[in-house]
Write a protein that holds these residues in place. Structure first.
Motif, PDB file in Angstrom:
ATOM      1  N   ALA A 186       2.054   0.658  11.362  1.00 62.08           N
ATOM      2  CA  ALA A 186       0.976  -0.317  11.625  1.00 62.08           C
ATOM      3  C   ALA A 186      -0.033  -0.154  10.157  1.00 62.08           C
ATOM      4  O   ALA A 186      -0.209   0.815   9.719  1.00 62.08           O
ATOM      5  CB  ALA A 186      -0.198   0.151  12.485  1.00 62.08           C
ATOM      6  N   VAL A 187      -0.301  -1.407   9.590  1.00 63.18           N
ATOM      7  CA  VAL A 187      -0.728  -1.331   8.233  1.00 63.18           C
ATOM      8  C   VAL A 187      -1.933  -2.414   8.596  1.00 63.18           C
ATOM      9  O   VAL A 187      -2.140  -3.543   7.975  1.00 63.18           O
ATOM     10  CB  VAL A 187       0.100  -1.970   7.103  1.00 63.18           C
ATOM     11  CG1 VAL A 187       0.957  -0.729   6.771  1.00 63.18           C
ATOM     12  CG2 VAL A 187       1.062  -3.015   7.618  1.00 63.18           C
TER      13      VAL A 187
ATOM     14  N   ARG B 169      -5.286  -2.394   7.205  1.00 61.25           N
ATOM     15  CA  ARG B 169      -6.143  -2.772   6.074  1.00 61.25           C
ATOM     16  C   ARG B 169      -5.279  -3.891   5.544  1.00 61.25           C
ATOM     17  O   ARG B 169      -5.918  -4.956   4.852  1.00 61.25           O
ATOM     18  CB  ARG B 169      -6.445  -1.701   5.268  1.00 61.25           C
ATOM     19  CG  ARG B 169      -7.488  -0.607   6.096  1.00 61.25           C
ATOM     20  CD  ARG B 169      -8.311   0.150   5.444  1.00 61.25           C
ATOM     21  NE  ARG B 169      -7.515   0.952   4.376  1.00 61.25           N
ATOM     22  CZ  ARG B 169      -8.187   1.516   3.421  1.00 61.25           C
ATOM     23  NH1 ARG B 169      -9.542   1.426   3.251  1.00 61.25           N
ATOM     24  NH2 ARG B 169      -7.502   2.207   2.540  1.00 61.25           N
TER      25      ARG B 169
ATOM     26  N   GLY C 211      -0.346  -0.150  -2.207  1.00 61.11           N
ATOM     27  CA  GLY C 211      -0.559   1.393  -2.446  1.00 61.11           C
ATOM     28  C   GLY C 211      -1.999   1.715  -2.334  1.00 61.11           C
ATOM     29  O   GLY C 211      -2.447   2.620  -1.758  1.00 61.11           O
ATOM     30  N   ARG C 212      -2.982   1.005  -2.781  1.00 58.15           N
ATOM     31  CA  ARG C 212      -4.411   1.114  -2.848  1.00 58.15           C
ATOM     32  C   ARG C 212      -4.730   1.110  -1.078  1.00 58.15           C
ATOM     33  O   ARG C 212      -5.570   1.912  -1.069  1.00 58.15           O
ATOM     34  CB  ARG C 212      -5.089   0.090  -3.484  1.00 58.15           C
ATOM     35  CG  ARG C 212      -6.417   0.422  -4.110  1.00 58.15           C
ATOM     36  CD  ARG C 212      -6.677  -0.399  -5.312  1.00 58.15           C
ATOM     37  NE  ARG C 212      -6.811  -1.789  -4.781  1.00 58.15           N
ATOM     38  CZ  ARG C 212      -6.340  -2.840  -5.464  1.00 58.15           C
ATOM     39  NH1 ARG C 212      -5.165  -2.717  -6.248  1.00 58.15           N
ATOM     40  NH2 ARG C 212      -6.526  -4.150  -4.881  1.00 58.15           N
ATOM     41  N   LEU C 213      -4.328   0.195  -0.558  1.00 55.19           N
ATOM     42  CA  LEU C 213      -4.931  -0.240   0.826  1.00 55.19           C
ATOM     43  C   LEU C 213      -4.297   0.812   2.109  1.00 55.19           C
ATOM     44  O   LEU C 213      -4.934   1.300   3.112  1.00 55.19           O
ATOM     45  CB  LEU C 213      -4.809  -1.571   1.533  1.00 55.19           C
ATOM     46  CG  LEU C 213      -5.497  -2.700   0.612  1.00 55.19           C
ATOM     47  CD1 LEU C 213      -5.105  -3.957   1.332  1.00 55.19           C
ATOM     48  CD2 LEU C 213      -6.931  -2.446   0.881  1.00 55.19           C
ATOM     49  N   GLU C 214      -2.967   0.892   1.708  1.00 55.50           N
ATOM     50  CA  GLU C 214      -2.131   1.687   2.711  1.00 55.50           C
ATOM     51  C   GLU C 214      -1.509   2.961   2.371  1.00 55.50           C
ATOM     52  O   GLU C 214      -1.037   3.745   3.153  1.00 55.50           O
ATOM     53  CB  GLU C 214      -1.317   0.816   3.300  1.00 55.50           C
ATOM     54  CG  GLU C 214      -1.809  -0.376   4.106  1.00 55.50           C
ATOM     55  CD  GLU C 214      -2.622  -0.369   5.353  1.00 55.50           C
ATOM     56  OE1 GLU C 214      -2.555   1.090   5.911  1.00 55.50           O
ATOM     57  OE2 GLU C 214      -3.177  -1.112   6.026  1.00 55.50           O
ATOM     58  N   GLY C 215      -1.632   3.333   1.142  1.00 54.27           N
ATOM     59  CA  GLY C 215      -0.881   4.515   0.592  1.00 54.27           C
ATOM     60  C   GLY C 215       0.575   4.351   0.349  1.00 54.27           C
ATOM     61  O   GLY C 215       1.319   5.521   0.140  1.00 54.27           O
ATOM     62  N   LEU C 216       1.009   3.218   0.641  1.00 46.62           N
ATOM     63  CA  LEU C 216       2.731   3.236   0.594  1.00 46.62           C
ATOM     64  C   LEU C 216       2.991   2.401  -0.582  1.00 46.62           C
ATOM     65  O   LEU C 216       2.628   1.430  -1.165  1.00 46.62           O
ATOM     66  CB  LEU C 216       3.029   2.256   1.658  1.00 46.62           C
ATOM     67  CG  LEU C 216       3.164   2.701   3.162  1.00 46.62           C
ATOM     68  CD1 LEU C 216       3.096   1.279   4.145  1.00 46.62           C
ATOM     69  CD2 LEU C 216       4.534   3.331   3.383  1.00 46.62           C
ATOM     70  N   PHE C 217       3.976   3.060  -1.225  1.00 46.31           N
ATOM     71  CA  PHE C 217       4.415   2.893  -2.736  1.00 46.31           C
ATOM     72  C   PHE C 217       5.778   2.209  -2.224  1.00 46.31           C
ATOM     73  O   PHE C 217       7.058   2.735  -2.336  1.00 46.31           O
ATOM     74  CB  PHE C 217       4.907   4.285  -3.540  1.00 46.31           C
ATOM     75  CG  PHE C 217       5.320   3.814  -4.881  1.00 46.31           C
ATOM     76  CD1 PHE C 217       5.108   2.750  -5.420  1.00 46.31           C
ATOM     77  CD2 PHE C 217       5.682   4.876  -5.730  1.00 46.31           C
ATOM     78  CE1 PHE C 217       5.170   2.517  -7.074  1.00 46.31           C
ATOM     79  CE2 PHE C 217       6.076   4.774  -7.154  1.00 46.31           C
ATOM     80  CZ  PHE C 217       5.938   3.331  -7.596  1.00 46.31           C
TER      81      PHE C 217
END
Lengths: 407, 407
Positions: free
Chosen positions: B83-84, B86, B338-344
């Motif tokens: 779930a993302v 943000r 990356g900034r909102l969810e830490g996923l690259f």
């Protein structure tokens, strides 16, 4: 009950501390603090885990987060435990496993510590964190901090893997490059956070990173059908993975989910930075700082780990040992494991292969023992470990194939 | 019964073919062949899956491998469905998920096709395989070929991600670099394998890669609690992932494990190589080759996919659509996620974010619809997508931290 967390204790002086407010090092003696759980209050049997999702939060009663809404996750955990029969044969073993931590978010086992550490930090009201890192931990903590909406600062040696800079910045982390080693970065971070709201989350400076790492031990036991292997081989820089696995297995013993004895733990270091190996061989209880530390296995370039005494004690308590391997050996094993098993190990992971070869040769491991190697990260992070020499052909050119030969 | 595989069929001309000997394209019309299963013979209910390991082999009755000893695995599958919230808010959605295929072996969703394709190839007696690739498929097939003890040759454009060269060579694959695009590499491979024992395993040239890819659909349904989302958004080069998901969901419908309607499938391409988008908008049944194809999302640089008609048909049958996004848009979304969810994300995965933004803006997706994005690979493979600008400090220097601000 989401967690059975009870209190913190100091493994050096025995002091206890409140686990429900933020804590750093032991206020009496400066040692790392560790978390203790009320195992008698854990309301489930191990069979109940089968109904839970395949991530490390399946063990939430034994993790320090009080409330499920504080869990910060990128889907970490339950990495594969792979039988590697062709590598086993090459090493003279019958039962060899590699636990592949390269399949975690951010590409390394540091994601376990970051997931649990960031979750608990947010739960305790921390808003900004800073750490020194050899690269992978900084990448992982930046990712989880972003996911949690917290600020992260990472101080990293200029020689750390370049991609970990990118991972840090991609996740919105503040990055500082240091002309020096992780020990230098650590001093810089300590000075910078003093008298600020920034929380120092360097290795073992807070109690919860290791709680994430111990889930490697939980998964190993569960994946083997709730039994322990004879030997576990772990590359060691700061040492949190190794002591985490032992802590995790001890907790499972305490719950009655496992029966002893503990596996013999093997600490693997690079010959260019082997303070724990030297201390272990000397029978010392802690390390001297290693001068001029240097190895391609950059993640384990830690000249003087804060948790050295805990690593040495884990080796002694499990009848384990410590081995140093050269860069040439571990690089050859990156190539060997790729060719035999299709696994692209990180150099730190490949160091465990070289160590096992030495230990089988010396007779310390016998051929009928069951051995588990920890590959702590993805080879993708270290593109320089394998030289590429390939022909280049024009779009309208041609090439020829040799006769096919099955290996 | 390990597999319910019944036969192969041609989706273009309707011919059938024996699934228990090696097969390439349809001998009547040159189309890709697809696998069909005897769904009525599947002896389990979906609830039985809960007792199986969290990898794609949990669906083995619906995979083409006849015997468990031919399974070649590196622990692939059951990637997280995250779930993302943000990112959802930033896009004006309430329910948004990212399925993170970057956590597979070799760092991309290509591992699914390779695991199943290589397993079945070995089972059918194939000893050597060759393929053109934009990088990730070559890395994956080399790894699984090594694990299986088979030979692998990979022909890759010189512009493919550098790390995929390393992955290929690390796994003992033979690598040829081509001054051109994947279409040029494909012609070179076709010519080289002619009249040899080498088997061409290029995209859809054999029937089983797609069988691995369809497990994305199986996992998605299982992870959502055996229901379907409203919209699935997939970056599209060769198109196997998109048509695989639809094939998988159709099979679950046939088993009665799911109820309709199918999600609307969205094919996302880069503006610099969008043959399917152009064909879809023109209402055509197949593509024209895209001239001068070029995008930073290198994995989807496929000027004329062999399975174009299958992708177009999947879009039409599911009331889906096709969207092109610019490199500037998708690069901005690598940074945003990356900034909102830490996923690259990989750039191909980030393209789905840009596509959703456009589709929400146009009203094609409404804010209350449930949307799933496929991130098809790890950002680690594409280190150039995020610029790094960090201060460099001496080992005995210092730096200062700003006031902490929670985001």
């Amino acid at each position: 009950m989401f967690t059975a967390l009870s209190h913190l204790y100091c493994p050096r002086c025995g002091a206890t501390a409140d686990a429900f407010v933020r804590q750093g090092l032991c206020r009496s003696c400066g040692s790392p603090l560790l978390a203790r759980y009320d195992l008698s209050s854990v309301p489930i049997r191990r069979s109940a885990l089968a109904d839970r999702a395949p991530d490390l939060w399946r063990y939430h009663e034994l993790l320090p987060v009080s409330s499920p809404e504080h869990v910060v996750t990128l889907g970490e955990g339950m990495t594969p435990l792979l039988a590697v029969p062709r590598l086993a044969a090459a090493l003279g073993l019958e039962r060899l496993w590699i636990k592949d931590e390269g399949l975690l978010p951010t590409g390394s086992f540091k994601a376990r510590g970051a997931a649990v550490g960031v979750s608990r930090a947010r739960e305790l009201g921390i808003r900004a964190m800073a750490m020194p890192t050899n690269g992978n931990a900084g990448a992982a903590w930046s990712a989880y901090a972003a996911r949690a909406g917290l600020e992260m600062l990472v101080a990293m040696p200029v020689d750390a893997p370049t991609i970990t800079r990118v991972e840090t910045v991609a996740a919105g982390g503040r990055l500082v490059l240091v002309d020096g080693l992780i020990s230098d970065a650590g001093r810089l971070v300590s000075a910078a956070v003093a008298d600020t709201e920034w929380f120092d989350v360097g290795t073992l400076k807070e109690p919860y990173r290791i709680e994430g790492k111990k889930t490697m031990g939980f998964e190993l036991a569960e994946q083997l059908g709730w039994r322990m292997p004879d030997v576990v081989v772990h590359p060691t820089g700061g040492g949190v993975g190794l002591i985490g696995i032992v802590k995790g297995l001890m907790e499972l013993l305490g719950l009655g989910w496992l029966e002893g004895p503990l596996p013999r733990m093997v600490c693997v270091q690079a010959a260019g930075c082997a303070p724990i190996v030297r201390a272990f061989q000397a029978g010392a209880g802690s390390c001297e700082a290693w001068p001029d530390a240097r190895t391609v296995a950059f993640g384990i370039t830690v000249p003087k780990p804060l948790g050295d005494f805990l690593v040495l004690s884990a080796l002694n308590e499990t009848a384990g040992t410590a081995v140093a391997v050269t860069d040439a050996e571990l690089l050859a094993d990156v190539a060997l494991v790729g060719r035999l098993e299709g696994l692209f190990l990180c150099p730190e992971g490949a160091a465990t292969v070289a160590a096992v070869r030495a230990l089988v040769s010396s007779g310390w491991i016998s051929s009928d023992e069951e051995v588990v190697l920890l590959n702590t990260g993805s080879g993708l992070i270290y593109p320089g470990t394998v030289p590429v020499d390939a022909p280049r052909i024009a779009a309208d050119g041609e090439f020829h194939l040799p006769p096919a030969e099955s290996q």
